[in-house]
Design an enzyme around this catalytic site. Structure first.
Site, mmCIF file in Angstrom:
data_model
loop_
_atom_site.group_PDB
_atom_site.id
_atom_site.type_symbol
_atom_site.label_atom_id
_atom_site.label_comp_id
_atom_site.label_asym_id
_atom_site.label_seq_id
_atom_site.Cartn_x
_atom_site.Cartn_y
_atom_site.Cartn_z
ATOM 1 N N ALA A 62 68.564 -27.282 -33.971
ATOM 2 C CA ALA A 62 67.333 -26.816 -33.243
ATOM 3 C C ALA A 62 66.668 -25.952 -34.539
ATOM 4 O O ALA A 62 67.241 -25.042 -35.204
ATOM 5 C CB ALA A 62 67.611 -26.042 -32.164
ATOM 6 N N LEU A 72 71.228 -20.424 -30.946
ATOM 7 C CA LEU A 72 70.129 -21.512 -31.154
ATOM 8 C C LEU A 72 71.199 -22.561 -32.006
ATOM 9 O O LEU A 72 71.616 -22.173 -33.129
ATOM 10 C CB LEU A 72 69.142 -21.158 -32.136
ATOM 11 C CG LEU A 72 67.810 -22.012 -32.069
ATOM 12 C CD1 LEU A 72 67.384 -22.577 -30.573
ATOM 13 C CD2 LEU A 72 66.647 -21.591 -32.782
ATOM 14 N N ASP A 73 71.278 -23.809 -31.651
ATOM 15 C CA ASP A 73 72.080 -24.942 -32.222
ATOM 16 C C ASP A 73 71.710 -25.065 -33.612
ATOM 17 O O ASP A 73 70.481 -25.080 -33.873
ATOM 18 C CB ASP A 73 71.695 -26.057 -31.404
ATOM 19 C CG ASP A 73 72.799 -26.071 -30.007
ATOM 20 O OD1 ASP A 73 73.427 -25.210 -29.820
ATOM 21 O OD2 ASP A 73 72.529 -26.795 -29.231
ATOM 22 N N PRO A 74 72.461 -25.359 -34.565
ATOM 23 C CA PRO A 74 71.919 -25.929 -35.821
ATOM 24 C C PRO A 74 70.833 -26.827 -36.027
ATOM 25 O O PRO A 74 70.017 -26.680 -36.768
ATOM 26 C CB PRO A 74 73.215 -26.411 -36.291
ATOM 27 C CG PRO A 74 74.318 -25.720 -35.899
ATOM 28 C CD PRO A 74 73.870 -25.574 -34.223
#
Length: 316
Positions: A67, A63-65
Site C-alpha cells: 500500500a 500500512l502494508d508494504p
C-alpha cells in the site's frame, strides 16, 4: 505480508566510528509521510528517524508494504499523542481486481479460487449499503491480529488453519470512483480496525465473481490528510527540507477541544495535579481535551465535573 528489503541509504553506516555518526537529538513533532509501495512501515520510521537524527520515533498505524499513502510518524514527545491519531477515522482509495481470490486478499498471495464472472456496476452499487454502517467483518488470515499470542500472518505462513472471528467495524462511506468491468476503484471512509482487503474479498464473494485488492492508497488518518504528506525523497534532500516537513506535536490533537490554562494551572498540570476550570464556556465533562499555556502544549487529559485531569504531560 513480506518485509521489503531495507534501503541502505536509510541506515547508519556500520563502518563509521561512533564519533563519526550523527549525534542523536531530541526532536518533537509529526512527519506525515507519503509512503511508497514496497516500503514497510518499520523501514519508513527508520528513514524519518535518520533524516532528523532523532532519538525516538514511532508510527500511528501500520500500512502494508503493497500500500502507499499516509503514514503519520511521531518524533519525541509526539509519541504520546499516537493514540489520538490511531483512533481517528481513516480514508482509502483502492482498486479491486475481479475474477480471483488470493490467500492474502491482495496481489501478494497465491490465487486460491477463480471465476469467469464479472460484475455490472449496478450490481455493485446495489450491494454497497450492506457494507456501510456498523458491520461484522472477518479480518484477513494474513493480518497482524494475535491468536494465543501469535500473529495471524505468522501462523498462516506456517501452514496452520487460521480461524478468525468476525468483529464489528464501522464503515462510514463506500463509493465507486470508476468501473471498467475487470476492476473497480472505490473510496472508503472507515474506523479503526477495518480491513480494506476484507471489503474486497467480501464484495467479490457476495457478487459471485471473487476479488482482491490490486492497489491501495491511504489518504487520511485522523486529523492528517494527504495534502499534509511529504515524499521520502524530500526528507533525503537535507536538514532544511526535513525540518520544513515537521508539524507541531499538537497537530495530532486538532480534532479534540483545546483548553488554555494560566501559568498556575500549567504548573499544577506539570505536577500531575488537576485544574478547576472556570468561566462560562468551560466544559463540565469531556473524555478528551488538551491543555495549552501561552500556546505551548502542556498535557492531554479529560474533564470530570469541571476539573481538568491530566493523563499525559509534555516536556516541550
Amino acid at each position: 505480508m513480506s518485509e521489503a528489503p531495507l534501503d541502505a541509504a536509510s541506515l547508519p553506516d556500520e563502518r563509521q566510528s561512533p564519533s563519526q555518526r550523527p549525534k542523536k537529538r531530541d526532536v518533537h513533532g509529526w512527519v506525515v509521510l507519503d509512503k511508497p509501495v514496497g516500503m514497510t512501515s518499520t523501514h519508513a520510521v527508520a528513514v524519518v528517524k535518520r533524516a532528523f537524527a532523532a532519538k525516538k520515533a514511532g508510527h500511528a498505524g501500520t500500512l502494508d508494504p503493497l500500500a502507499s499513502g499516509l503514514l503519520p510518524i511521531a518524533l519525541g514527545e509526539a509519541t504520546k499523542t499516537v493514540p489520538f491519531v490511531m483512533d481517528g477515522r481513516k480514508a482509502y482509495q483502492f482498486t479491486v481486481s475481479w475474477g480471483s481470490q488470493t490467500e492474502t486478499d491482495d496481489t501478494e498471495g497465491k490465487v486460491i479460487a477463480t471465476s469467469d464472472a464479472r460484475p455490472q456496476e449496478a450490481a455493485i452499487l446495489a450491494l454497497l449499503p450492506r457494507f456501510t454502517g456498523t458491520i461484522l467483518q472477518v479480518p484477513p488470515k494474513y493480518s497482524a491480529i494475535k491468536i494465543a499470542g501469535e500473529r495471524a500472518y505468522d501462523l498462516a505462513r506456517d501452514g496452520e488453519d487460521v480461524q478468525l472471528e468476525p468483529r464489528p467495524v464501522e464503515i462510514d462511506a463506500l463509493r465507486i470512483v470508476s468501473h471498467d468491468g475487470a476492476t473497480t476503484t472505490f473510496e472508503a471512509e472507515c474506523g479503526k480496525g477495518t480491513y480494506v482487503r476484507a471489503i474486497a474479498r467480501d464484495l467479490g464473494l457476495a457478487l459471485g465473481c471473487l476479488g482482491h485488492v490490486a492497489h491501495l492508497r491511504r489518504t487520511r488518518v485522523g486529523p492528517f490528510a494527504i495534502a499534509d504528506a511529504v515524499a521520502v525523497d524530500r526528507l533525503r534532500e537535507g536538514p532544511d527540507q526535513a525540518q520544513a516537513a515537521l508539524l507541531p506535536v499538537k497537530a495530532a490533537l486538532a480534532l479534540i477541544p483545546e483548553i488554555a490554562v494560566s501559568r498556575d494551572g500549567m504548573l499544577r498540570l506539570k505536577r500531575g495535579q488537576s485544574v478547576l476550570l472556570r468561566g462560562r464556556d468551560a466544559p463540565i465533562d469531556s473524555d478528551a481535551v488538551y491543555a495549552t499555556s501561552g500556546g505551548v502544549l502542556i498535557a492531554t487529559g479529560s474533564v470530570d465535573r469541571g476539573e481538568l485531569v491530566p493523563h499525559r504531560v509534555f516536556n516541550l
